[in-house]
Motif scaffolding. Structure first.
Motif, PDB file in Angstrom:
ATOM      1  N   VAL A  29      -3.167  -3.708  -2.045  1.00 55.76           N
ATOM      2  CA  VAL A  29      -2.091  -3.430  -3.154  1.00 55.76           C
ATOM      3  C   VAL A  29      -2.297  -2.122  -3.922  1.00 55.76           C
ATOM      4  O   VAL A  29      -1.437  -1.602  -4.611  1.00 55.76           O
ATOM      5  CB  VAL A  29      -1.900  -4.580  -4.010  1.00 55.76           C
ATOM      6  CG1 VAL A  29      -1.413  -5.544  -3.224  1.00 55.76           C
ATOM      7  CG2 VAL A  29      -3.253  -4.781  -4.764  1.00 55.76           C
ATOM      8  N   ARG A  30      -3.580  -1.630  -3.976  1.00 55.48           N
ATOM      9  CA  ARG A  30      -3.864  -0.346  -4.775  1.00 55.48           C
ATOM     10  C   ARG A  30      -5.279   0.249  -4.076  1.00 55.48           C
ATOM     11  O   ARG A  30      -6.079  -0.244  -3.586  1.00 55.48           O
ATOM     12  CB  ARG A  30      -4.282  -0.898  -5.980  1.00 55.48           C
ATOM     13  CG  ARG A  30      -4.363   0.461  -7.244  1.00 55.48           C
ATOM     14  CD  ARG A  30      -2.789   0.994  -7.237  1.00 55.48           C
ATOM     15  NE  ARG A  30      -2.930   2.211  -7.971  1.00 55.48           N
ATOM     16  CZ  ARG A  30      -1.921   3.349  -8.327  1.00 55.48           C
ATOM     17  NH1 ARG A  30      -0.649   2.932  -7.658  1.00 55.48           N
ATOM     18  NH2 ARG A  30      -2.056   4.400  -8.731  1.00 55.48           N
ATOM     19  N   LEU A  31      -5.260   1.643  -4.405  1.00 60.18           N
ATOM     20  CA  LEU A  31      -6.334   2.373  -3.888  1.00 60.18           C
ATOM     21  C   LEU A  31      -6.869   3.224  -5.003  1.00 60.18           C
ATOM     22  O   LEU A  31      -6.143   3.631  -5.880  1.00 60.18           O
ATOM     23  CB  LEU A  31      -6.028   3.431  -2.627  1.00 60.18           C
ATOM     24  CG  LEU A  31      -5.420   2.763  -1.474  1.00 60.18           C
ATOM     25  CD1 LEU A  31      -5.056   3.814  -0.473  1.00 60.18           C
ATOM     26  CD2 LEU A  31      -6.249   1.881  -0.829  1.00 60.18           C
ATOM     27  N   ALA A  32      -8.317   3.467  -4.907  1.00 66.05           N
ATOM     28  CA  ALA A  32      -8.959   4.385  -5.908  1.00 66.05           C
ATOM     29  C   ALA A  32      -9.703   5.268  -5.158  1.00 66.05           C
ATOM     30  O   ALA A  32     -10.682   4.836  -4.356  1.00 66.05           O
ATOM     31  CB  ALA A  32      -9.576   3.669  -6.975  1.00 66.05           C
ATOM     32  N   ALA A  58     -12.438   5.811  -0.007  1.00 69.22           N
ATOM     33  CA  ALA A  58     -11.673   5.172  -1.128  1.00 69.22           C
ATOM     34  C   ALA A  58     -12.072   3.856  -1.247  1.00 69.22           C
ATOM     35  O   ALA A  58     -12.832   3.162  -0.472  1.00 69.22           O
ATOM     36  CB  ALA A  58     -10.386   5.209  -0.892  1.00 69.22           C
ATOM     37  N   TRP A  59     -11.536   2.961  -2.382  1.00 71.82           N
ATOM     38  CA  TRP A  59     -11.774   1.671  -2.839  1.00 71.82           C
ATOM     39  C   TRP A  59     -10.517   0.926  -2.727  1.00 71.82           C
ATOM     40  O   TRP A  59      -9.500   1.583  -3.290  1.00 71.82           O
ATOM     41  CB  TRP A  59     -12.553   1.318  -4.006  1.00 71.82           C
ATOM     42  CG  TRP A  59     -13.986   1.794  -4.040  1.00 71.82           C
ATOM     43  CD1 TRP A  59     -14.380   3.141  -4.421  1.00 71.82           C
ATOM     44  CD2 TRP A  59     -15.277   1.160  -3.447  1.00 71.82           C
ATOM     45  NE1 TRP A  59     -15.538   3.490  -4.174  1.00 71.82           N
ATOM     46  CE2 TRP A  59     -16.270   2.330  -3.817  1.00 71.82           C
ATOM     47  CE3 TRP A  59     -15.521   0.344  -3.044  1.00 71.82           C
ATOM     48  CZ2 TRP A  59     -17.495   2.057  -3.483  1.00 71.82           C
ATOM     49  CZ3 TRP A  59     -16.936  -0.152  -2.626  1.00 71.82           C
ATOM     50  CH2 TRP A  59     -17.709   1.026  -2.733  1.00 71.82           C
ATOM     51  N   GLN A 134      -0.152   7.614  -2.551  1.00 74.70           N
ATOM     52  CA  GLN A 134      -0.571   8.384  -1.931  1.00 74.70           C
ATOM     53  C   GLN A 134      -1.842   8.885  -2.344  1.00 74.70           C
ATOM     54  O   GLN A 134      -2.136   8.983  -3.441  1.00 74.70           O
ATOM     55  CB  GLN A 134       0.336   9.595  -1.778  1.00 74.70           C
ATOM     56  CG  GLN A 134       1.711   9.529  -0.794  1.00 74.70           C
ATOM     57  CD  GLN A 134       2.393  10.808  -0.664  1.00 74.70           C
ATOM     58  OE1 GLN A 134       2.324  11.777  -1.359  1.00 74.70           O
ATOM     59  NE2 GLN A 134       3.231  10.650   0.601  1.00 74.70           N
ATOM     60  N   LEU A 135      -2.910   9.138  -1.393  1.00 73.79           N
ATOM     61  CA  LEU A 135      -4.182   9.480  -1.714  1.00 73.79           C
ATOM     62  C   LEU A 135      -4.581  10.776  -0.901  1.00 73.79           C
ATOM     63  O   LEU A 135      -4.475  10.597   0.347  1.00 73.79           O
ATOM     64  CB  LEU A 135      -5.013   8.306  -1.339  1.00 73.79           C
ATOM     65  CG  LEU A 135      -6.479   8.301  -2.095  1.00 73.79           C
ATOM     66  CD1 LEU A 135      -6.131   7.837  -3.697  1.00 73.79           C
ATOM     67  CD2 LEU A 135      -7.463   7.332  -1.478  1.00 73.79           C
TER      68      LEU A 135
END
Length: 233
Positions: A29-32, A58-59, A134-135
């Motif tokens: 649900v989320r990337l970092a 990423a995490w 977007q990452l």
């Protein structure tokens, strides 16, 4: 005499619904982004006494609250824990190259970052799959693009990754004929999701991609074996 208890009605268990619920709890649900150089550590069956390090891109935060490290691996951006094949790679843990510490769980600061971001960007459920995030790719990842097993392949740089509301992640590639500005950045019209145009994608680290483009014989031989052994063909 008292009335005899009525038999309990049989309950129908919808296994497909259960599977869908379990899958939903595991969706991202989320990337970092990982910006401090932390690595995934893995082993190969051919060299059981040797550990290898690969930078984490990423995490990811799953709907059930689990945090996972993510690396471009084979055909997808893959959670490190899914690497459990000694032939291709078996996940051992995470590593901080600066301290050489190996640890089993994601760092606490990433857990806090992802939880806070997920709370802030609390998107409503939609009936259609929508773009969540977007990452940019910070590792120089490249994609081997193939449309049919016997057609020529291309090596293209990955400029970023798209996270969608169903938890899927797609690589962003560039249409060279539509590049109008340099460098290519997220949001540029030349970018497209890789699987929208290519039947097969394989992801490589920058140094491996350079060996392929330089036509290093050993690398090309290994590449040919990998493609020929692909069970999807």
């Amino acid at each position: 005499m008292g009335a005899s208890p009525s038999p309990r009605s049989a309950q129908v268990i919808d296994l497909e619904t259960i599977r869908q619920r379990q899958h939903a709890r595991k969706r991202l649900v989320r990337l970092a982004p990982e910006l401090d150089g932390l690595e995934m550590v893995y082993q190969l069956n051919a060299r059981p006494d040797t550990c290898y390090g690969m930078p984490i891109l990423a995490w990811g935060l799953r709907e059930d609250g689990e945090i996972v490290g993510l690396v471009p691996w084979m055909e997808s951006l893959t959670p490190c824990q899914q690497l459990n094949n000694n032939e291709d790679g078996c996940f051992i843990g995470y590593r901080d190259p600066e301290t050489e510490e190996i640890f089993d769980t994601p760092p606490e600061h990433k857990m806090l970052e992802l939880s806070a971001a997920a709370d802030y960007f609390d998107y409503e459920e939609a009936s259609e799959v929508t773009l969540i995030q977007q990452l940019p790719d910070t590792l120089g990842t490249h994609a081997l693009c193939m449309n049919q097993p016997q057609t020529p392949w291309q090596i293209k740089p990955v400029y970023g990754w798209c996270l969608y509301s169903d938890g899927s992640i797609e690589a962003l590639l560039a249409d060279d004929a539509q590049i109008t500005m340099s460098p290519v950045l997220l949001g540029d019209a030349c970018l497209y999701c890789g699987r929208s145009r290519h039947q097969m994608l394989y992801f490589f680290q920058r140094h491996i991609a350079n060996r392929i483009m330089e036509e290093d014989p050993a690398t090309l031989d290994a590449l040919a074996l990998m493609v020929l052994d692909d069970p999807s063909e």
